[in-house]
Design a protein around this motif. Structure first.
Motif, PDB file in Angstrom:
ATOM      1  N   ARG A  81      -4.674   5.959  10.619  1.00  0.00           N
ATOM      2  CA  ARG A  81      -5.344   5.517   9.399  1.00  0.00           C
ATOM      3  C   ARG A  81      -4.314   4.919   8.462  1.00  0.00           C
ATOM      4  O   ARG A  81      -3.185   5.376   8.363  1.00  0.00           O
ATOM      5  CB  ARG A  81      -6.035   6.698   8.743  1.00  0.00           C
ATOM      6  N   ALA A  82      -4.740   3.874   7.774  1.00  0.00           N
ATOM      7  CA  ALA A  82      -3.848   3.257   6.798  1.00  0.00           C
ATOM      8  C   ALA A  82      -3.621   4.234   5.651  1.00  0.00           C
ATOM      9  O   ALA A  82      -4.499   5.004   5.291  1.00  0.00           O
ATOM     10  CB  ALA A  82      -4.468   1.971   6.267  1.00  0.00           C
ATOM     11  N   ARG A  83      -2.428   4.185   5.110  1.00  0.00           N
ATOM     12  CA  ARG A  83      -2.093   5.074   4.002  1.00  0.00           C
ATOM     13  C   ARG A  83      -2.924   4.669   2.789  1.00  0.00           C
ATOM     14  O   ARG A  83      -2.954   3.506   2.392  1.00  0.00           O
ATOM     15  CB  ARG A  83      -0.607   4.947   3.703  1.00  0.00           C
ATOM     16  N   PRO A  84      -3.625   5.656   2.172  1.00  0.00           N
ATOM     17  CA  PRO A  84      -4.467   5.305   1.017  1.00  0.00           C
ATOM     18  C   PRO A  84      -3.609   4.874  -0.166  1.00  0.00           C
ATOM     19  O   PRO A  84      -2.458   5.265  -0.300  1.00  0.00           O
ATOM     20  CB  PRO A  84      -5.228   6.596   0.721  1.00  0.00           C
ATOM     21  N   ARG A  85      -4.196   4.045  -1.002  1.00  0.00           N
ATOM     22  CA  ARG A  85      -3.506   3.582  -2.215  1.00  0.00           C
ATOM     23  C   ARG A  85      -3.449   4.702  -3.233  1.00  0.00           C
ATOM     24  O   ARG A  85      -4.380   5.481  -3.381  1.00  0.00           O
ATOM     25  CB  ARG A  85      -4.255   2.394  -2.815  1.00  0.00           C
ATOM     26  N   ALA A  86      -2.351   4.769  -3.943  1.00  0.00           N
ATOM     27  CA  ALA A  86      -2.186   5.766  -5.001  1.00  0.00           C
ATOM     28  C   ALA A  86      -2.834   5.259  -6.296  1.00  0.00           C
ATOM     29  O   ALA A  86      -2.985   4.048  -6.504  1.00  0.00           O
ATOM     30  CB  ALA A  86      -0.702   6.037  -5.219  1.00  0.00           C
ATOM     31  N   TRP A  87      -3.207   6.198  -7.133  1.00  0.00           N
ATOM     32  CA  TRP A  87      -3.789   5.897  -8.439  1.00  0.00           C
ATOM     33  C   TRP A  87      -2.830   6.337  -9.536  1.00  0.00           C
ATOM     34  O   TRP A  87      -2.108   7.323  -9.388  1.00  0.00           O
ATOM     35  CB  TRP A  87      -5.132   6.611  -8.605  1.00  0.00           C
ATOM     36  N   ARG A  88      -2.843   5.592 -10.634  1.00  0.00           N
ATOM     37  CA  ARG A  88      -1.976   5.890 -11.778  1.00  0.00           C
ATOM     38  C   ARG A  88      -2.850   6.233 -12.977  1.00  0.00           C
ATOM     39  O   ARG A  88      -3.837   5.557 -13.243  1.00  0.00           O
ATOM     40  CB  ARG A  88      -1.115   4.662 -12.075  1.00  0.00           C
ATOM     41  N   LEU A  89      -2.460   7.307 -13.678  1.00  0.00           N
ATOM     42  CA  LEU A  89      -3.160   7.703 -14.906  1.00  0.00           C
ATOM     43  C   LEU A  89      -2.176   7.629 -16.060  1.00  0.00           C
ATOM     44  O   LEU A  89      -1.082   8.204 -15.978  1.00  0.00           O
ATOM     45  CB  LEU A  89      -3.740   9.112 -14.773  1.00  0.00           C
ATOM     46  N   ARG A  90      -2.559   6.902 -17.138  1.00  0.00           N
ATOM     47  CA  ARG A  90      -1.671   6.697 -18.293  1.00  0.00           C
ATOM     48  C   ARG A  90      -2.421   7.016 -19.578  1.00  0.00           C
ATOM     49  O   ARG A  90      -3.561   6.584 -19.765  1.00  0.00           O
ATOM     50  CB  ARG A  90      -1.211   5.234 -18.352  1.00  0.00           C
ATOM     51  N   SER A  91      -1.737   7.781 -20.452  1.00  0.00           N
ATOM     52  CA  SER A  91      -2.337   8.093 -21.753  1.00  0.00           C
ATOM     53  C   SER A  91      -1.750   7.175 -22.814  1.00  0.00           C
ATOM     54  O   SER A  91      -0.718   6.544 -22.605  1.00  0.00           O
ATOM     55  CB  SER A  91      -2.083   9.558 -22.128  1.00  0.00           C
ATOM     56  N   ALA A  92      -2.396   7.132 -23.971  1.00  0.00           N
ATOM     57  CA  ALA A  92      -1.937   6.269 -25.070  1.00  0.00           C
ATOM     58  C   ALA A  92      -0.595   6.718 -25.624  1.00  0.00           C
ATOM     59  O   ALA A  92       0.172   5.909 -26.144  1.00  0.00           O
ATOM     60  CB  ALA A  92      -2.990   6.241 -26.175  1.00  0.00           C
ATOM     61  N   ASP A  93      -0.289   8.017 -25.504  1.00  0.00           N
ATOM     62  CA  ASP A  93       0.986   8.488 -26.043  1.00  0.00           C
ATOM     63  C   ASP A  93       2.102   8.549 -24.997  1.00  0.00           C
ATOM     64  O   ASP A  93       3.102   9.237 -25.190  1.00  0.00           O
ATOM     65  CB  ASP A  93       0.823   9.844 -26.743  1.00  0.00           C
ATOM     66  N   GLY A  94       1.944   7.842 -23.881  1.00  0.00           N
ATOM     67  CA  GLY A  94       3.034   7.679 -22.913  1.00  0.00           C
ATOM     68  C   GLY A  94       3.078   8.649 -21.763  1.00  0.00           C
ATOM     69  O   GLY A  94       3.993   8.587 -20.924  1.00  0.00           O
ATOM     70  N   VAL A  95       2.118   9.565 -21.658  1.00  0.00           N
ATOM     71  CA  VAL A  95       2.079  10.458 -20.486  1.00  0.00           C
ATOM     72  C   VAL A  95       1.541   9.660 -19.311  1.00  0.00           C
ATOM     73  O   VAL A  95       0.516   8.974 -19.430  1.00  0.00           O
ATOM     74  CB  VAL A  95       1.191  11.699 -20.767  1.00  0.00           C
ATOM     75  N   GLU A  96       2.246   9.718 -18.194  1.00  0.00           N
ATOM     76  CA  GLU A  96       1.837   8.961 -17.009  1.00  0.00           C
ATOM     77  C   GLU A  96       2.136   9.786 -15.764  1.00  0.00           C
ATOM     78  O   GLU A  96       3.190  10.427 -15.674  1.00  0.00           O
ATOM     79  CB  GLU A  96       2.588   7.627 -16.955  1.00  0.00           C
ATOM     80  N   PHE A  97       1.201   9.792 -14.817  1.00  0.00           N
ATOM     81  CA  PHE A  97       1.459  10.424 -13.514  1.00  0.00           C
ATOM     82  C   PHE A  97       0.664   9.684 -12.442  1.00  0.00           C
ATOM     83  O   PHE A  97      -0.288   8.960 -12.729  1.00  0.00           O
ATOM     84  CB  PHE A  97       1.146  11.930 -13.529  1.00  0.00           C
ATOM     85  N   VAL A  98       1.103   9.867 -11.206  1.00  0.00           N
ATOM     86  CA  VAL A  98       0.507   9.165 -10.063  1.00  0.00           C
ATOM     87  C   VAL A  98      -0.166  10.188  -9.154  1.00  0.00           C
ATOM     88  O   VAL A  98       0.378  11.267  -8.894  1.00  0.00           O
ATOM     89  CB  VAL A  98       1.590   8.375  -9.284  1.00  0.00           C
ATOM     90  N   VAL A  99      -1.356   9.839  -8.677  1.00  0.00           N
ATOM     91  CA  VAL A  99      -2.088  10.677  -7.725  1.00  0.00           C
ATOM     92  C   VAL A  99      -2.016   9.975  -6.370  1.00  0.00           C
ATOM     93  O   VAL A  99      -2.601   8.913  -6.184  1.00  0.00           O
ATOM     94  CB  VAL A  99      -3.556  10.873  -8.161  1.00  0.00           C
ATOM     95  N   ARG A 100      -1.243  10.571  -5.440  1.00  0.00           N
ATOM     96  CA  ARG A 100      -1.106  10.000  -4.085  1.00  0.00           C
ATOM     97  C   ARG A 100      -2.027  10.695  -3.089  1.00  0.00           C
ATOM     98  O   ARG A 100      -2.453  10.103  -2.118  1.00  0.00           O
ATOM     99  CB  ARG A 100       0.333  10.110  -3.599  1.00  0.00           C
ATOM    100  N   ASP A 101      -2.293  11.956  -3.330  1.00  0.00           N
ATOM    101  CA  ASP A 101      -3.129  12.729  -2.416  1.00  0.00           C
ATOM    102  C   ASP A 101      -4.072  13.613  -3.226  1.00  0.00           C
ATOM    103  O   ASP A 101      -5.188  13.228  -3.517  1.00  0.00           O
ATOM    104  CB  ASP A 101      -2.232  13.556  -1.481  1.00  0.00           C
ATOM    105  N   ARG A 102      -3.577  14.808  -3.629  1.00  0.00           N
ATOM    106  CA  ARG A 102      -4.390  15.729  -4.437  1.00  0.00           C
ATOM    107  C   ARG A 102      -3.519  16.282  -5.555  1.00  0.00           C
ATOM    108  O   ARG A 102      -2.381  16.689  -5.322  1.00  0.00           O
ATOM    109  CB  ARG A 102      -4.906  16.880  -3.579  1.00  0.00           C
ATOM    110  N   VAL A 103      -4.069  16.313  -6.756  1.00  0.00           N
ATOM    111  CA  VAL A 103      -3.359  16.804  -7.935  1.00  0.00           C
ATOM    112  C   VAL A 103      -4.274  17.759  -8.686  1.00  0.00           C
ATOM    113  O   VAL A 103      -5.462  17.469  -8.876  1.00  0.00           O
ATOM    114  CB  VAL A 103      -2.947  15.623  -8.860  1.00  0.00           C
ATOM    115  N   VAL A 104      -3.712  18.901  -9.113  1.00  0.00           N
ATOM    116  CA  VAL A 104      -4.417  19.791 -10.025  1.00  0.00           C
ATOM    117  C   VAL A 104      -3.764  19.592 -11.393  1.00  0.00           C
ATOM    118  O   VAL A 104      -2.566  19.832 -11.564  1.00  0.00           O
ATOM    119  CB  VAL A 104      -4.321  21.263  -9.583  1.00  0.00           C
ATOM    120  N   ALA A 105      -4.555  19.103 -12.352  1.00  0.00           N
ATOM    121  CA  ALA A 105      -4.038  18.784 -13.682  1.00  0.00           C
ATOM    122  C   ALA A 105      -4.527  19.803 -14.701  1.00  0.00           C
ATOM    123  O   ALA A 105      -5.636  20.327 -14.602  1.00  0.00           O
ATOM    124  CB  ALA A 105      -4.482  17.375 -14.081  1.00  0.00           C
ATOM    125  N   GLY A 106      -3.667  20.073 -15.685  1.00  0.00           N
ATOM    126  CA  GLY A 106      -4.008  20.991 -16.765  1.00  0.00           C
ATOM    127  C   GLY A 106      -2.759  21.306 -17.567  1.00  0.00           C
ATOM    128  O   GLY A 106      -1.684  20.778 -17.306  1.00  0.00           O
TER     129      GLY A 106
END
Length: 198
Positions: A81-106
């Motif tokens: 299977r082709a490697r899935p594309r990662a997603w990027r999440l960015r906040s207005a105050d500069g917080v940024e993280f990438v979701v490549r597989d599974r992420v638990v956020a909090g």
């Protein structure tokens, strides 16, 4: 007795000795032996090398046809299977993280609330609108899917130009590209991460 005492009989008085008989037929060896192929198998003693079978007759040589041009074969379809594309999440105050597989956020995510493994991402939230273990974000093919993990202030998806949608806790929901994902009161713009290769 001396030579002089020897009497030589006159010719014809003593019959001549008989001449040896000539055989009626003469056997001559042939110039070459005829080919011989046994009709019964030859048994070799144990440990002896077996004789090689006779070579088949050599067919006449046919003219060589011109070689056909070599056409490269089409690449085989990959079963991986082709490697899935990662997603990027960015906040207005500069917080940024990438979701490549599974992420638990909090604010202080605990992984024991999800099965199948995930990466914890702690997000600074001075207003404490976000739960310690707030949401599961996972990549499914080319989609980003969000699941509310029984958070206090909920998870909302706000697609561009539409009203926000409140997620039902425990129900995975696709997040459209360029939508705003609200974890409590913290807003993140969700888009595909730039493809930088492996």
């Amino acid at each position: 007795m001396s030579q002089a005492d020897f009497i030589v009989p006159p010719p014809g008085l003593v019959p001549d000795a008989p001449e040896p008989e000539t055989p009626e037929r003469t056997v001559q060896a042939p110039d070459r032996l005829p080919a011989f192929r046994p009709t019964t198998p030859v048994v070799a003693p144990p440990g002896a090398a077996r004789p090689a079978p006779p070579s088949p007759p050599v067919p006449p040589i046919a003219p060589i046809a011109p070689a056909a041009p070599i056409v490269p074969a089409a690449p085989a379809a990959s079963t991986a299977r082709a490697r899935p594309r990662a997603w990027r999440l960015r906040s207005a105050d500069g917080v940024e993280f990438v979701v490549r597989d599974r992420v638990v956020a909090g604010r202080d995510p605990q992984l024991d609330v999800v099965t199948g493994g995930a990466t914890p991402v702690a997000i600074v939230d001075p207003l404490r609108s976000m739960s310690k273990t707030h949401a599961l974000l996972e990549v499914d093919g080319d989609r980003l899917v969000a699941t509310d993990l029984q958070s206090t202030n909920g998870v909302r998806i706000w697609p561009d130009g539409r009203d926000p949608v409140e997620l039902e806790p425990g129900v995975p929901t696709p997040v459209p590209a360029d939508a705003v994902l609200l974890l409590g009161d913290v807003a993140f713009l969700a888009d595909l991460a730039p493809d930088v290769g492996s």
